[in-house]
Enzyme design. Structure first.
Site, short mmCIF file in Angstrom:
data_model
loop_
_atom_site.label_atom_id
_atom_site.label_comp_id
_atom_site.label_asym_id
_atom_site.label_seq_id
_atom_site.Cartn_x
_atom_site.Cartn_y
_atom_site.Cartn_z
N ASN A 62 -12.66 31.97 101.96
CA ASN A 62 -12.88 31.10 103.12
C ASN A 62 -14.33 31.29 103.54
O ASN A 62 -14.83 32.41 103.55
CB ASN A 62 -11.92 31.52 104.26
CG ASN A 62 -11.76 30.45 105.32
OD1 ASN A 62 -12.73 29.89 105.81
ND2 ASN A 62 -10.51 30.17 105.67
N CYS B 3 14.12 2.03 108.04
CA CYS B 3 14.97 2.53 106.96
C CYS B 3 15.98 1.44 106.57
O CYS B 3 16.26 0.54 107.36
CB CYS B 3 15.70 3.78 107.46
SG CYS B 3 16.90 4.46 106.30
N ASN C 23 -0.66 22.26 102.41
CA ASN C 23 -1.21 20.91 102.43
C ASN C 23 -0.13 19.87 102.18
O ASN C 23 0.83 20.11 101.44
CB ASN C 23 -2.32 20.78 101.37
CG ASN C 23 -3.54 21.60 101.75
OD1 ASN C 23 -3.65 22.04 102.89
ND2 ASN C 23 -4.43 21.80 100.80
N CYS D 165 19.01 1.70 106.63
CA CYS D 165 20.11 1.77 107.61
C CYS D 165 19.70 1.18 108.95
O CYS D 165 20.50 1.13 109.88
CB CYS D 165 20.58 3.23 107.78
SG CYS D 165 19.56 4.19 108.94
N HIS E 88 4.97 22.36 103.88
CA HIS E 88 4.93 21.43 105.01
C HIS E 88 5.19 19.98 104.62
O HIS E 88 4.84 19.06 105.35
CB HIS E 88 3.58 21.54 105.74
CG HIS E 88 3.37 22.88 106.41
ND1 HIS E 88 2.15 23.34 106.82
CD2 HIS E 88 4.26 23.85 106.73
CE1 HIS E 88 2.28 24.55 107.37
NE2 HIS E 88 3.55 24.88 107.31
N THR F 95 -7.32 28.58 104.60
CA THR F 95 -6.38 28.41 105.71
C THR F 95 -6.87 29.19 106.92
O THR F 95 -7.38 30.30 106.79
CB THR F 95 -4.94 28.80 105.32
OG1 THR F 95 -4.10 28.67 106.47
CG2 THR F 95 -4.83 30.20 104.77
N SER F 96 -6.69 28.57 108.10
CA SER F 96 -7.15 29.22 109.32
C SER F 96 -6.23 30.36 109.73
O SER F 96 -6.57 31.15 110.60
CB SER F 96 -7.24 28.20 110.46
OG SER F 96 -5.99 27.58 110.65
N ASP G 279 -1.21 16.92 101.13
CA ASP G 279 -1.80 16.03 100.11
C ASP G 279 -1.23 16.39 98.73
O ASP G 279 -0.47 17.34 98.59
CB ASP G 279 -3.34 16.09 100.15
CG ASP G 279 -3.91 17.43 99.69
OD1 ASP G 279 -3.46 17.97 98.65
OD2 ASP G 279 -4.84 17.95 100.35
N CYS H 170 14.07 9.06 107.55
CA CYS H 170 14.76 8.31 108.59
C CYS H 170 15.26 9.25 109.69
O CYS H 170 15.85 10.29 109.41
CB CYS H 170 15.93 7.55 107.99
SG CYS H 170 16.90 6.65 109.23
P1 NAD Z 1 -6.97 24.38 109.23
O1 NAD Z 1 -7.57 23.05 109.42
O2 NAD Z 1 -6.35 25.04 110.39
O3 NAD Z 1 -8.10 25.39 108.71
C1 NAD Z 1 -8.93 25.09 107.63
C2 NAD Z 1 -9.54 26.36 107.10
O4 NAD Z 1 -10.25 26.04 105.91
C3 NAD Z 1 -10.52 27.06 108.04
O5 NAD Z 1 -10.23 28.44 108.09
C4 NAD Z 1 -11.89 26.80 107.37
O6 NAD Z 1 -12.79 27.88 107.59
C5 NAD Z 1 -11.49 26.71 105.93
N1 NAD Z 1 -12.40 25.92 105.08
C6 NAD Z 1 -13.19 24.86 105.44
N2 NAD Z 1 -13.86 24.42 104.38
C7 NAD Z 1 -13.50 25.19 103.32
C8 NAD Z 1 -13.87 25.22 101.96
N3 NAD Z 1 -14.74 24.34 101.43
N4 NAD Z 1 -13.29 26.17 101.15
C9 NAD Z 1 -12.41 27.06 101.66
N5 NAD Z 1 -12.05 27.07 102.94
C10 NAD Z 1 -12.58 26.15 103.77
O7 NAD Z 1 -5.94 24.26 108.02
P2 NAD Z 1 -4.58 25.04 107.70
O8 NAD Z 1 -4.78 26.49 107.87
O9 NAD Z 1 -4.16 24.49 106.40
O10 NAD Z 1 -3.50 24.64 108.80
C11 NAD Z 1 -3.30 23.42 109.40
C12 NAD Z 1 -2.15 22.53 109.00
O11 NAD Z 1 -2.87 21.41 108.64
C13 NAD Z 1 -1.32 22.80 107.78
O12 NAD Z 1 0.00 22.90 108.20
C14 NAD Z 1 -1.41 21.52 106.90
O13 NAD Z 1 -0.13 20.97 106.68
C15 NAD Z 1 -2.20 20.58 107.71
N6 NAD Z 1 -3.29 19.83 107.06
C16 NAD Z 1 -3.22 19.47 105.75
C17 NAD Z 1 -4.26 18.79 105.16
C18 NAD Z 1 -4.15 18.39 103.71
O14 NAD Z 1 -3.04 18.22 103.21
N7 NAD Z 1 -5.26 18.26 102.99
C19 NAD Z 1 -5.39 18.47 105.89
C20 NAD Z 1 -5.45 18.85 107.24
C21 NAD Z 1 -4.40 19.54 107.80
ZN ZN Z 2 18.31 5.63 107.63
#
Ligand code: NAD
Ligand code: ZN
Length: 213
Positions: free
Chosen positions: A186, A125, A85, A127, A102, A165-166, A87, A110
């Protein structure tokens, strides 16, 4: 113990995931926006999307799943939280040993001098170079330091929890194959499910507190 989290752990905080139904912004899919090509084509569009996501994340609060992970960290001697994530909800919940594979959505970098800054986004930036979001996009390599730290933590742990995570984004998903024992939390099954020693099906905000209880 090591934990790998994805967008699903923040879903119950109201932050859209990329692959669930609410993952669209306007008519775009994440794969059309979170890429170097998309930014090269239309940086303003991509920045609009990131600004929108920054606002949602800044207004969101950690949920019961984030808080349960803080409690697990208190109870377990060696604990590493690896997150995909961008966030900051793990940190705001109180997690301490967090590896961001990530990057962070609150950082900009920049394109000319690679200088990073956080907080409100200036037009350029210092620069004069153009700024991009300080995150890893699809098709980009992970920064080596967090990647190797995550791999070490997984190899040294007797258990890896894989939460929300998916499992289709590599190399993050590849951590599962380095683990001694893997448990998935999940509500849906994923391409990693068949590799799991155990699956706990449901939202992490419900499963994780129950796990502690
Ligand atoms: P993804 O969106 O591909 O998959 C989300 C997964 O979460 C799915 O498998 C889904 O079934 C599951 N899910 C949904 N609700 C849930 C819950 N309440 N509890 C548990 N699981 C739940 O996300 P990913 O696998 O993290 O990959 C995508 C990329 O998305 C990452 O690289 C990330 O950097 C980025 N991303 C980050 C955020 C964030 O920071 N919050 C948000 C969206 C995407
Ligand atoms: Zn710069």
């Amino acid at each position: 113990m090591a934990v790998l989290t994805g967008a699903g752990v923040s879903a119950e905080s109201g932050i859209p995931t990329f692959r669930d139904n609410n993952g669209l912004w306007r008519q775009f899919r994440a794969e059309q926006l979170a890429t170097p090509e998309a930014f090269a084509n239309d940086p303003e569009l991509v920045w609009e999307w990131y600004d929108w996501r920054r606002e949602i994340i800044a207004a969101a609060q950690p949920n019961a799943g984030h808080l349960a992970l803080v409690e697990i960290e208190r109870r377990v001697p060696h604990f590493t939280l690896i997150t995909q994530n961008v966030d900051d909800l793990h940190e705001r919940a109180g997690s301490r040993n967090v590896i961001h594979l990530h990057g962070s959505i609150f950082v900009q970098r920049c394109l000319r001098c690679s200088r990073e800054s956080s907080g409100p986004r200036p037009p350029k930036c210092v620069c004069g170079g153009m700024l991009r979001p300080g995150v890893v996009w699809f098709g980009e390599a992970l920064p080596p330091e967090p990647r190797f730290a995550a791999e070490d933590a997984v190899r040294e742990s007797d258990l890896l929890l894989v939460i929300g995570t998916s499992g289709v984004v590599y190399p993050a998903a590849g951590l599962v194959y380095m683990a001694k024992r893997v448990v998935e939390i999940n509500p849906s099954s994923t391409p990693l499910s068949s590799r799991m020693d155990e699956r706990l099906e449901g939202p992490s905000g419900e499963i994780l507190p129950r796990l502690i209880a």
